[in-house]
Design a protein around this motif. Sequence first.
Motif, PDB file in Angstrom:
ATOM      1  N   PRO A 150      45.441  25.955 -13.374  1.00 50.60           N
ATOM      2  CA  PRO A 150      44.660  27.028 -14.139  1.00 50.60           C
ATOM      3  C   PRO A 150      44.570  28.504 -14.573  1.00 50.60           C
ATOM      4  N   LEU A 151      45.310  28.803 -13.856  1.00 50.65           N
ATOM      5  CA  LEU A 151      46.332  29.932 -13.311  1.00 50.65           C
ATOM      6  C   LEU A 151      47.084  30.104 -15.078  1.00 50.65           C
ATOM      7  N   GLN A 152      48.483  28.783 -14.814  1.00 51.08           N
ATOM      8  CA  GLN A 152      49.217  28.409 -16.214  1.00 51.08           C
ATOM      9  C   GLN A 152      48.523  28.888 -17.306  1.00 51.08           C
ATOM     10  N   GLU A 153      47.556  27.756 -17.537  1.00 48.80           N
ATOM     11  CA  GLU A 153      45.846  28.384 -18.725  1.00 48.80           C
ATOM     12  C   GLU A 153      45.797  29.208 -19.495  1.00 48.80           C
ATOM     13  N   MET A 154      45.639  29.991 -18.421  1.00 51.60           N
ATOM     14  CA  MET A 154      44.537  31.465 -18.345  1.00 51.60           C
ATOM     15  C   MET A 154      46.320  32.338 -19.104  1.00 51.60           C
ATOM     16  N   LEU A 155      47.122  32.733 -18.334  1.00 51.63           N
ATOM     17  CA  LEU A 155      48.701  33.461 -19.292  1.00 51.63           C
ATOM     18  C   LEU A 155      48.783  32.744 -20.363  1.00 51.63           C
ATOM     19  N   ASP A 156      48.964  30.832 -20.540  1.00 49.70           N
ATOM     20  CA  ASP A 156      48.993  30.286 -21.818  1.00 49.70           C
ATOM     21  C   ASP A 156      48.379  31.275 -22.868  1.00 49.70           C
ATOM     22  N   GLY A 157      47.014  30.616 -22.416  1.00 49.23           N
ATOM     23  CA  GLY A 157      46.083  31.970 -23.665  1.00 49.23           C
ATOM     24  C   GLY A 157      46.119  33.041 -23.917  1.00 49.23           C
ATOM     25  N   ALA A 158      46.886  33.808 -22.425  1.00 49.12           N
ATOM     26  CA  ALA A 158      47.228  35.577 -22.652  1.00 49.12           C
ATOM     27  C   ALA A 158      48.074  35.533 -24.014  1.00 49.12           C
ATOM     28  N   PHE A 159      49.111  35.013 -23.665  1.00 52.63           N
ATOM     29  CA  PHE A 159      50.455  34.642 -24.267  1.00 52.63           C
ATOM     30  C   PHE A 159      50.147  34.888 -25.821  1.00 52.63           C
ATOM     31  N   ALA A 160      49.170  34.027 -25.824  1.00 59.23           N
ATOM     32  CA  ALA A 160      48.904  32.942 -27.392  1.00 59.23           C
ATOM     33  C   ALA A 160      47.852  34.181 -28.071  1.00 59.23           C
ATOM     34  N   SER A 161      46.513  35.293 -28.025  1.00 61.09           N
ATOM     35  CA  SER A 161      46.250  35.795 -27.681  1.00 61.09           C
ATOM     36  C   SER A 161      47.202  37.247 -28.288  1.00 61.09           C
TER      37      SER A 161
ATOM     38  N   LEU B 297      48.686  40.921 -32.187  1.00 60.01           N
ATOM     39  CA  LEU B 297      50.331  41.375 -32.633  1.00 60.01           C
ATOM     40  C   LEU B 297      50.762  40.780 -33.977  1.00 60.01           C
ATOM     41  N   ALA B 298      50.523  39.467 -34.892  1.00 57.90           N
ATOM     42  CA  ALA B 298      51.362  39.182 -35.996  1.00 57.90           C
ATOM     43  C   ALA B 298      50.682  40.365 -37.448  1.00 57.90           C
ATOM     44  N   PRO B 299      49.315  40.503 -37.455  1.00 58.04           N
ATOM     45  CA  PRO B 299      48.996  40.893 -38.405  1.00 58.04           C
ATOM     46  C   PRO B 299      49.249  42.461 -38.274  1.00 58.04           C
ATOM     47  N   HIS B 300      50.131  42.821 -37.843  1.00 59.78           N
ATOM     48  CA  HIS B 300      50.652  43.922 -37.864  1.00 59.78           C
ATOM     49  C   HIS B 300      52.035  44.475 -38.258  1.00 59.78           C
ATOM     50  N   ILE B 301      52.452  43.512 -37.840  1.00 59.59           N
ATOM     51  CA  ILE B 301      54.026  43.466 -38.142  1.00 59.59           C
ATOM     52  C   ILE B 301      53.753  43.129 -40.092  1.00 59.59           C
ATOM     53  N   ALA B 302      54.876  43.867 -40.955  1.00 61.79           N
ATOM     54  CA  ALA B 302      53.942  43.421 -42.430  1.00 61.79           C
ATOM     55  C   ALA B 302      55.701  42.464 -42.353  1.00 61.79           C
ATOM     56  N   ASN B 303      56.528  42.982 -42.252  1.00 63.49           N
ATOM     57  CA  ASN B 303      58.071  41.666 -42.475  1.00 63.49           C
ATOM     58  C   ASN B 303      57.703  40.396 -42.003  1.00 63.49           C
TER      59      ASN B 303
ATOM     60  N   VAL C   9      59.113  32.667 -24.865  1.00 65.20           N
ATOM     61  CA  VAL C   9      59.148  32.970 -23.663  1.00 65.20           C
ATOM     62  C   VAL C   9      57.739  32.894 -22.591  1.00 65.20           C
ATOM     63  N   GLY C  10      56.933  33.088 -23.452  1.00 66.58           N
ATOM     64  CA  GLY C  10      55.875  32.825 -23.038  1.00 66.58           C
ATOM     65  C   GLY C  10      55.112  31.656 -22.580  1.00 66.58           C
ATOM     66  N   SER C  11      55.358  31.007 -23.646  1.00 66.22           N
ATOM     67  CA  SER C  11      55.293  29.696 -22.697  1.00 66.22           C
ATOM     68  C   SER C  11      55.778  29.229 -21.756  1.00 66.22           C
ATOM     69  N   VAL C  12      57.069  29.706 -21.143  1.00 66.22           N
ATOM     70  CA  VAL C  12      58.013  29.423 -20.345  1.00 66.22           C
ATOM     71  C   VAL C  12      56.831  30.316 -18.771  1.00 66.22           C
ATOM     72  N   LEU C  13      56.908  31.346 -19.099  1.00 63.03           N
ATOM     73  CA  LEU C  13      56.530  32.272 -18.121  1.00 63.03           C
ATOM     74  C   LEU C  13      54.920  31.822 -17.687  1.00 63.03           C
ATOM     75  N   SER C  14      54.205  30.654 -18.824  1.00 62.31           N
ATOM     76  CA  SER C  14      52.955  30.787 -18.280  1.00 62.31           C
ATOM     77  C   SER C  14      52.783  29.787 -17.152  1.00 62.31           C
ATOM     78  N   PHE C  15      54.004  29.057 -16.602  1.00 60.96           N
ATOM     79  CA  PHE C  15      54.053  28.500 -15.863  1.00 60.96           C
ATOM     80  C   PHE C  15      55.038  29.206 -13.965  1.00 60.96           C
ATOM     81  N   PHE C  16      55.255  30.653 -14.433  1.00 56.35           N
ATOM     82  CA  PHE C  16      55.733  30.956 -12.988  1.00 56.35           C
ATOM     83  C   PHE C  16      54.742  30.748 -11.636  1.00 56.35           C
ATOM     84  N   PRO C  17      52.921  30.128 -12.129  1.00 58.14           N
ATOM     85  CA  PRO C  17      52.257  30.054 -11.396  1.00 58.14           C
ATOM     86  C   PRO C  17      52.312  28.756 -10.447  1.00 58.14           C
ATOM     87  N   LEU C  18      53.219  27.637 -11.715  1.00 60.53           N
ATOM     88  CA  LEU C  18      53.518  26.463 -10.614  1.00 60.53           C
ATOM     89  C   LEU C  18      54.254  26.496  -9.824  1.00 60.53           C
ATOM     90  N   VAL C  19      55.475  27.495 -10.550  1.00 56.55           N
ATOM     91  CA  VAL C  19      56.429  26.898  -9.713  1.00 56.55           C
ATOM     92  C   VAL C  19      56.769  28.467  -8.516  1.00 56.55           C
TER      93      VAL C  19
END
Length: 659
Positions: A313-324, A329-335, A350-360
Amino acid sequence: MAMKVIALAGNPNVGKTTLFNALTGMRQHVGNWPGVTVEKKEGILEYRGQRFLIVDLPGTYSLTAHSVDELVARDFLLKGSADVVVNVVDATALMRNLFLTMEILEMGLNNVVIALSKVDLAEKHGIEINIRKMEETLGVPIVPVNAKDGVGLEELKEKIHQVASGVLKERPVTPRYDPEVEREIGHITQVLRDTPLAGEYSLRWLAVKLLQRDDGVIKLVLRYLGSEKLDEIMRHIAEVEERYKRAMDLIIASQKYEFIDGLMHRFVRYSKEEGGSLSDQLDGILTHPLYGIIALFGVFYLVFKFVFAFGLPLQEMLDGAFASFGEWLAPHIANEALRGLLVDGIIAGVGSVLSFFPLVFLLFFALSILEDIGYMARAAVVMERIMRKFGLPGKSFIPLVLALGCNVPAVMSTRTLDDERERLVTMLVNPLIPCSARLSVISFLAGAFFSENRALVAVSIYATAVLLALSVAWVLSRFVVKGEEAQFIIELPEYLIPSWKTVLLHSWERSKEFVKKAGTIILAGSVGIWYLSSYPVPIGTGGSYAERLGMFFEPYMKLMGLDWKAAVSLLFGVIAKENVISTYGIIYGSVDAIVGVMSPLQAYVLAVVTTLYVPCIATIAAIRAESSWKWALFTVVYMIALASAVGMALWRLGGVLGL
């Protein structure tokens, strides 16, 4: 005012680490001793306006140079690097613990404080210790401590302060031996008296170590005496051994224990303990040839159940936070290129990996609890019966368990194995044990494709890896790395309630390396993956560098039911295993998209192949540093072959079974 140095010395499992944590708190650093890969722990203690550097020496039963741990502890004490030596002594095993104490005092040190741990457990076992008489007998200050509850810590700090300041004077006792041994010690001491060694070392200690044929001391004395005089001394020693009909190291150890026994009669009383203790009853089950194995699998099944139940549950929450965050951020970067680098490369990778920190973290948390309560030593005893059949000692179980966290320190920890053959075999099979990085891959694929039975699937993959590791060890020990088997000796510590402070500190110290990798290796890997996937054209159009590389290996991957995307992921996984998942995240834009394009059988094959194939670059480097390039390359080759064979077999078997 210069910072004083305090050395913590003691046997393994005496509560030394708990005491170190209690004295230093969060003000500690973990690294390696210079020139070796043995872990070095240092921390700061502040008391009465004075700063003390606490150095936690490796746990050792003696100071004879049989292993790197013993050498590190001995050299530190010999060089006079410590202003105070705090010898942690287990009150439940005084005879064995005081053997190390005698070795320390025999060095001529007069700055020793004994921290007597587990006094409450000793009393439960009917062991009554008169602390005042023990102090008088040994000639050094003694403080009963219970670091977990904070008992005796203030008194211990005061004694350390007094000894470091020279206020407290000591008259430590030193072991005495039979008249014939004492005559030989006197003879050697007299010969050494006219050398520069007299001003640097205790001559009596050097004489005792020469009698024990200590290699390090023999080399040291040879430099000052020359071979002729040293040969004369060794001839005298051989004559004494001939009269005793035993080796001098055994003679001295036996007489030292007799001396300790005589001392203990002055301050220890034993009352009869009726019936078997709860510890004995538990050991009857947990070290049983059959029940112990069942318990071992049950314990580790519960470990993974716990990790997944609270970590996912913590991994999914972190993964969702990075995705959000990426979507925001995407619309704010023109290049477009910069947007792709930041959103699809860095944040997605990096976000997909860091989201697994709770499991580790939770895995390390669970393993730290098992270690703290005393179960890991029982697991080693159970595994001894199995591992010995495969050419490994039960002690190899510890480096293999450490590999669950990270294979790099696990490879380095094989230095604690005395036998060179067993050390090398353990090192070569160590990368087959799934580390925390591979846990992130296993947990993702198990959760995504086998949500109902994810813990069982994970255990099956770990069990497969362990069985293969043992099988490879059998082959290596019989046909590749030959030699004689060493004896198995391990201490079974008392069962204890874990110190939650120690458990949390250990969990953080071990798991923070995962975060460091995410900020360095994984970051670089994610940027590289994004570039190869985006240029010269985006991945999926047939023109990116990554896709071309993957297509080259695809015919080979199809033998295991996998495609070019798996090939790319596994190639980048050599940098760090977490990249296997982050690569899929970059290729598909989201790691969750993998569920729609891969079958459960393919996911299982991918998880197994990721577990078994080439270790990460850091592990390869560690094997090379601990052995040679020959063995590092040998490990790479055999693991590729093994992963390929198993992957193909699973794909074929799954097809036959209609999975």
